[in-house]
Design a protein around this motif. Structure first.
Motif, PDB file in Angstrom:
ATOM      1  N   THR A  95     -12.779  30.252  40.481  1.00  0.00           N
ATOM      2  CA  THR A  95     -12.431  30.995  41.701  1.00  0.00           C
ATOM      3  C   THR A  95     -10.956  31.371  41.704  1.00  0.00           C
ATOM      4  O   THR A  95     -10.588  32.500  42.073  1.00  0.00           O
ATOM      5  N   GLN A  96     -10.096  30.466  41.276  1.00  0.00           N
ATOM      6  CA  GLN A  96      -8.659  30.746  41.274  1.00  0.00           C
ATOM      7  C   GLN A  96      -8.290  31.790  40.227  1.00  0.00           C
ATOM      8  O   GLN A  96      -7.384  32.609  40.449  1.00  0.00           O
ATOM      9  N   ARG A  98     -10.248  34.249  39.323  1.00  0.00           N
ATOM     10  CA  ARG A  98     -10.667  35.504  39.951  1.00  0.00           C
ATOM     11  C   ARG A  98      -9.665  35.935  41.017  1.00  0.00           C
ATOM     12  O   ARG A  98      -9.333  37.124  41.133  1.00  0.00           O
ATOM     13  N   GLN A  99      -9.175  34.970  41.791  1.00  0.00           N
ATOM     14  CA  GLN A  99      -8.195  35.300  42.824  1.00  0.00           C
ATOM     15  C   GLN A  99      -6.913  35.845  42.210  1.00  0.00           C
ATOM     16  O   GLN A  99      -6.350  36.836  42.695  1.00  0.00           O
ATOM     17  N   TYR A 100      -6.452  35.200  41.150  1.00  0.00           N
ATOM     18  CA  TYR A 100      -5.224  35.667  40.501  1.00  0.00           C
ATOM     19  C   TYR A 100      -5.388  37.098  39.987  1.00  0.00           C
ATOM     20  O   TYR A 100      -4.490  37.937  40.155  1.00  0.00           O
ATOM     21  N   GLN A 103      -5.528  39.483  42.997  1.00  0.00           N
ATOM     22  CA  GLN A 103      -4.219  39.593  43.644  1.00  0.00           C
ATOM     23  C   GLN A 103      -3.231  40.381  42.790  1.00  0.00           C
ATOM     24  O   GLN A 103      -2.399  41.123  43.320  1.00  0.00           O
ATOM     25  N   THR A 124      -0.967  31.344  43.028  1.00  0.00           N
ATOM     26  CA  THR A 124      -2.387  31.109  42.714  1.00  0.00           C
ATOM     27  C   THR A 124      -2.552  30.588  41.290  1.00  0.00           C
ATOM     28  O   THR A 124      -3.351  29.685  41.031  1.00  0.00           O
TER      29      THR A 124
END
Length: 255
Positions: A95-96, A98-100, A103, A124
């Protein structure tokens, strides 16, 4: 873009002013002094073309290097996702990652045109590394995958620094100044003869001004790797997002 608009407006205004002054106060065309002025104009043109060619090569090389740096970062992200995918406890890391990636696309890219970056993706990424360090995978295979993912995270952090450096770079101002000065000499030297403009000379003047302005504008538009013509976009990161979906199909995330 603002500099381009200003340059075009000033060039058009200067040309019109010169035409108006020469039409009123210029003398008839004579050969006196034309040879020396012509030599000087040709010399200025040679300098202008040399600087233009060198600046274009530098800008193109800068775009190529930046594109390769972005591609390398996206590949490290994909490899990190592959490394954590088989680890059952690493769903938060997925998940992190994907977030990075999201973002970086949504927050970094709009700012990089202005030579800055958002601090949020960096945080992140740091959170993802912390989550990785806290994992306690079972077995040698899991620990090897964890170490591989940590190595990839280090690569991504380094690649992010490089991307920030790329965003802060651009063509040295000396090249733009040299282009403008030599271009102005190319434009203005024939006008120093003070000859009243004719139809043929007006056409020649318009062509000369257009060539110089187009060349300077072109260099300004490709002088930064994340703005203007040929700007490096987040295509590699978007491709990484699609690869994440492919990996999830092979290794479904476990709660």
């Amino acid at each position: 873009m603002g500099w381009v608009a200003v340059l075009v407006v000033l060039s058009v205004a200067l040309t019109l002013i010169v035409f108006r002054v020469l039409r009123r106060k210029g003398r008839e065309d004579e050969e006196h002094g034309a040879s020396s002025v012509g030599f000087s104009a040709n010399l200025a043109l040679a300098v202008y073309l040399l600087v233009l060619a060198y600046a274009a090569v530098l800008c193109r090389d800068g775009l190529s290097v930046t594109e390769a740096d972005v591609q390398a970062e996206a590949e490290s992200l994909t490899e990190m996702y592959w490394a954590v995918a088989p680890i059952p406890e690493a769903a938060p890391v997925r998940t992190q990652i994907r977030q990075y990636t999201a973002q970086s696309i949504d927050l970094d890219w709009p700012l990089m045109a202005g030579k800055t970056m958002s601090p949020i993706p960096g945080q992140t990424l740091a959170d993802a590394r912390t989550t990785l360090l806290r994992l306690r995978p079972v077995g040698d295979e899991g620990r090897n995958l964890q170490q591989d993912a940590l190595d990839r995270a280090s690569e991504i952090a380094h690649a992010r620094i490089i991307r920030g450096d790329d965003a802060g770079t651009g063509l040295e101002s000396i090249f733009v100044i040299s282009l403008i000065v030599s271009g102005l000499l190319v434009i203005a030297l024939p006008w120093t003869l003070g000859v009243r403009p004719s139809s043929s000379s007006i056409i020649a003047d318009v062509v000369r001004v257009s060539v110089v302005v187009i060349g300077v504008c072109f260099i300004i538009l490709i002088s930064h790797p994340f703005s203007g013509l040929g700007a490096v976009g987040p295509d590699a990161f978007q491709a990484a997002q699609r690869e994440y979906d492919h990996i999830d199909g092979r290794f479904p995330a476990q709660p």
